[in-house]
Write a protein that holds these residues in place. Structure first.
Motif, PDB file in Angstrom:
ATOM      1  N   LEU A  32       0.954  -1.153   0.113  1.00  0.00           N
ATOM      2  CA  LEU A  32      -0.028   0.098   0.097  1.00  0.00           C
ATOM      3  C   LEU A  32       1.011   1.319   0.065  1.00  0.00           C
ATOM      4  N   HIS A  33       0.521   2.076  -0.725  1.00  0.00           N
ATOM      5  CA  HIS A  33       0.966   3.606  -0.775  1.00  0.00           C
ATOM      6  C   HIS A  33      -0.063   4.593  -1.045  1.00  0.00           C
ATOM      7  N   THR A  34       0.354   5.817  -0.701  1.00  0.00           N
ATOM      8  CA  THR A  34      -0.466   6.954  -0.931  1.00  0.00           C
ATOM      9  C   THR A  34       0.095   7.944  -1.937  1.00  0.00           C
ATOM     10  N   ASP A  35      -0.543   8.461  -2.806  1.00  0.00           N
ATOM     11  CA  ASP A  35      -0.104   9.682  -3.519  1.00  0.00           C
ATOM     12  C   ASP A  35      -1.219  10.505  -4.071  1.00  0.00           C
ATOM     13  N   SER A  36      -0.975  11.166  -5.012  1.00  0.00           N
ATOM     14  CA  SER A  36      -1.920  12.371  -5.024  1.00  0.00           C
ATOM     15  C   SER A  36      -3.275  11.899  -5.771  1.00  0.00           C
ATOM     16  N   ASN A  37      -3.296  10.665  -6.316  1.00  0.00           N
ATOM     17  CA  ASN A  37      -4.564   9.969  -6.954  1.00  0.00           C
ATOM     18  C   ASN A  37      -5.234   9.280  -5.733  1.00  0.00           C
ATOM     19  N   GLY A  38      -4.691   9.018  -4.522  1.00  0.00           N
ATOM     20  CA  GLY A  38      -5.284   8.093  -3.442  1.00  0.00           C
ATOM     21  C   GLY A  38      -4.345   7.012  -3.082  1.00  0.00           C
ATOM     22  N   THR A  39      -5.117   6.244  -2.678  1.00  0.00           N
ATOM     23  CA  THR A  39      -4.594   4.812  -2.130  1.00  0.00           C
ATOM     24  C   THR A  39      -4.457   3.688  -3.190  1.00  0.00           C
ATOM     25  N   HIS A  40      -3.379   3.107  -3.376  1.00  0.00           N
ATOM     26  CA  HIS A  40      -3.344   2.010  -4.417  1.00  0.00           C
ATOM     27  C   HIS A  40      -2.907   0.687  -3.853  1.00  0.00           C
ATOM     28  N   LYS A  41      -3.436  -0.305  -4.240  1.00  0.00           N
ATOM     29  CA  LYS A  41      -3.239  -1.625  -3.823  1.00  0.00           C
ATOM     30  C   LYS A  41      -2.373  -2.453  -5.058  1.00  0.00           C
ATOM     31  N   THR A  42      -1.534  -3.013  -4.500  1.00  0.00           N
ATOM     32  CA  THR A  42      -0.734  -4.144  -5.215  1.00  0.00           C
ATOM     33  C   THR A  42      -1.463  -5.755  -4.917  1.00  0.00           C
ATOM     34  N   LEU A  43      -1.703  -6.231  -5.969  1.00  0.00           N
ATOM     35  CA  LEU A  43      -2.457  -7.687  -5.616  1.00  0.00           C
ATOM     36  C   LEU A  43      -1.494  -8.852  -5.915  1.00  0.00           C
ATOM     37  N   ALA A  44      -1.417  -9.424  -5.095  1.00  0.00           N
ATOM     38  CA  ALA A  44      -0.293 -10.498  -5.171  1.00  0.00           C
ATOM     39  C   ALA A  44      -1.272 -11.867  -5.662  1.00  0.00           C
ATOM     40  N   ASN A  45      -0.586 -12.714  -6.430  1.00  0.00           N
ATOM     41  CA  ASN A  45      -1.528 -13.940  -6.720  1.00  0.00           C
ATOM     42  C   ASN A  45      -1.763 -14.822  -5.855  1.00  0.00           C
ATOM     43  N   ILE A  46      -2.942 -15.396  -6.001  1.00  0.00           N
ATOM     44  CA  ILE A  46      -3.655 -16.232  -4.851  1.00  0.00           C
ATOM     45  C   ILE A  46      -3.479 -17.811  -5.561  1.00  0.00           C
ATOM     46  N   THR A  47      -2.614 -18.640  -4.870  1.00  0.00           N
ATOM     47  CA  THR A  47      -2.065 -19.846  -5.460  1.00  0.00           C
ATOM     48  C   THR A  47      -2.504 -21.058  -4.452  1.00  0.00           C
ATOM     49  N   GLY A  48      -3.356 -22.086  -4.996  1.00  0.00           N
ATOM     50  CA  GLY A  48      -3.686 -23.036  -4.081  1.00  0.00           C
ATOM     51  C   GLY A  48      -3.809 -24.392  -4.736  1.00  0.00           C
ATOM     52  N   ASP A  49      -4.100 -25.511  -4.190  1.00  0.00           N
ATOM     53  CA  ASP A  49      -4.212 -26.725  -4.867  1.00  0.00           C
ATOM     54  C   ASP A  49      -5.562 -26.593  -5.673  1.00  0.00           C
ATOM     55  N   ARG A  50      -6.683 -26.062  -5.315  1.00  0.00           N
ATOM     56  CA  ARG A  50      -7.706 -26.251  -6.036  1.00  0.00           C
ATOM     57  C   ARG A  50      -8.217 -25.025  -6.911  1.00  0.00           C
ATOM     58  N   ILE A  51      -7.527 -23.893  -6.497  1.00  0.00           N
ATOM     59  CA  ILE A  51      -7.794 -22.640  -7.251  1.00  0.00           C
ATOM     60  C   ILE A  51      -6.713 -21.600  -7.370  1.00  0.00           C
ATOM     61  N   LYS A  52      -6.537 -20.932  -8.561  1.00  0.00           N
ATOM     62  CA  LYS A  52      -5.470 -19.973  -8.842  1.00  0.00           C
ATOM     63  C   LYS A  52      -5.916 -18.825  -9.219  1.00  0.00           C
ATOM     64  N   ILE A  53      -5.453 -17.678  -8.816  1.00  0.00           N
ATOM     65  CA  ILE A  53      -5.788 -16.372  -9.378  1.00  0.00           C
ATOM     66  C   ILE A  53      -4.736 -15.415  -9.529  1.00  0.00           C
ATOM     67  N   SER A  54      -4.675 -14.785 -10.610  1.00  0.00           N
ATOM     68  CA  SER A  54      -3.329 -14.083 -10.802  1.00  0.00           C
ATOM     69  C   SER A  54      -3.936 -12.704 -12.088  1.00  0.00           C
ATOM     70  N   MET A  55      -3.204 -11.942 -12.172  1.00  0.00           N
ATOM     71  CA  MET A  55      -3.396 -10.673 -13.035  1.00  0.00           C
ATOM     72  C   MET A  55      -2.845 -11.115 -14.265  1.00  0.00           C
ATOM     73  N   ARG A  56      -3.341 -10.872 -15.322  1.00  0.00           N
ATOM     74  CA  ARG A  56      -2.978 -11.197 -16.802  1.00  0.00           C
ATOM     75  C   ARG A  56      -1.956  -9.956 -16.788  1.00  0.00           C
ATOM     76  N   ALA A  57      -0.844 -10.317 -17.877  1.00  0.00           N
ATOM     77  CA  ALA A  57      -0.072  -9.184 -18.365  1.00  0.00           C
ATOM     78  C   ALA A  57      -0.847  -8.348 -19.089  1.00  0.00           C
ATOM     79  N   PRO A  58      -0.785  -6.889 -19.223  1.00  0.00           N
ATOM     80  CA  PRO A  58      -1.481  -6.021 -19.876  1.00  0.00           C
ATOM     81  C   PRO A  58      -1.455  -6.226 -21.400  1.00  0.00           C
ATOM     82  N   GLY A  59      -2.524  -5.807 -22.062  1.00  0.00           N
ATOM     83  CA  GLY A  59      -2.745  -6.226 -23.452  1.00  0.00           C
ATOM     84  C   GLY A  59      -3.582  -5.185 -24.082  1.00  0.00           C
ATOM     85  N   GLY A  60      -3.689  -5.133 -25.370  1.00  0.00           N
ATOM     86  CA  GLY A  60      -4.515  -4.042 -26.142  1.00  0.00           C
ATOM     87  C   GLY A  60      -6.042  -4.775 -26.312  1.00  0.00           C
ATOM     88  N   ARG A  61      -6.789  -3.619 -26.033  1.00  0.00           N
ATOM     89  CA  ARG A  61      -8.280  -3.813 -26.091  1.00  0.00           C
ATOM     90  C   ARG A  61      -9.011  -2.794 -26.750  1.00  0.00           C
TER      91      ARG A  61
END
Length: 220
Positions: A32-61
């Protein structure tokens, strides 16, 4: 689930960070850190035996809107094949196109291709009315996979997964937030959501994992 307010998201770079669902829900591992835009969160991956969650690399949309009478000309000029059935996807190399409505598509493509598509659109617009908008910075994509994935998603999403085939994508909601949900394999999904809601969706998924884990424990 209580909405504690969405915050902007920064993608985590350390892919070796491992958190339990409960740790993610409590905010452990968030930088966590605070800047002029407010508080930002950096989310860590969740890794388990039955479920995994991660952020995908940025792409064009890109968001494409075009009426039926201009659809073929637009598709040919952009060299982007457009699926005609809502929820269906066409893939051409590293580019994929998902039909979201009778006149709406989302184009996912490498970042370096976005500008070229926008230039083709600009040349075409006067002769063939349509709208092509770069939404690459607006959205983020969350990968979620594992044998409990349907149970976790069902906690906040009304989709009947028996009617959701591999290769399809749907505009739906997760805990009242609009998302695009894609099914890549039987146990591999991705969630596309506005960046400002991403931390809230992440927390909702973590809470759902807790609930599914508790139900599995009681069933044993």
């Amino acid at each position: 689930m209580m909405n504690k307010g969405a915050v902007p998201l920064e993608r985590v770079e350390d892919k070796n960070v491992r958190l339990s669902a409960n740790e993610a829900r409590q905010g452990k591992g968030f930088k966590l850190h605070t800047d002029s835009n407010g508080t930002h969160k950096t989310l860590a991956n969740i890794t388990g035996d039955r479920i995994k969650i991660s952020m995908r690399a940025p792409g064009g949309r890109l968001s494409l809107r075009v009426r039926e009478q201009n659809r073929l000309q637009t598709s040919e000029a952009l060299r982007v094949p457009l699926p005609l059935q809502i929820g269906k996807r066409k893939t051409d190399g590293k580019r994929s196109v998902l039909c979201l409505g009778p006149d709406e598509w989302v184009i996912r493509t490498p970042c370096e291709d976005v500008q070229a598509l926008l230039q083709k659109s600009e040349l075409l617009r006067d002769a063939t009315p349509h709208s092509l908008v770069d939404v690459s910075s607006r959205d983020v994509e969350i990968d979620i996979s594992g044998r409990d994935v349907e149970a976790v998603l069902s906690a906040g999403c009304p989709i009947d997964f028996r009617q959701f085939s591999v290769g399809e994508g749907k505009r739906t909601i997760f805990d009242s937030v609009q998302i695009i949900l894609d099914r890549h394999t039987d146990t591999d999904f991705s969630i596309e959501v506005w960046r400002s809601y991403s931390a809230y969706i992440w927390e909702g998924l973590a809470l759902a994992i807790d609930d599914v884990n508790a139900e599995s424990f009681l069933a044993e």
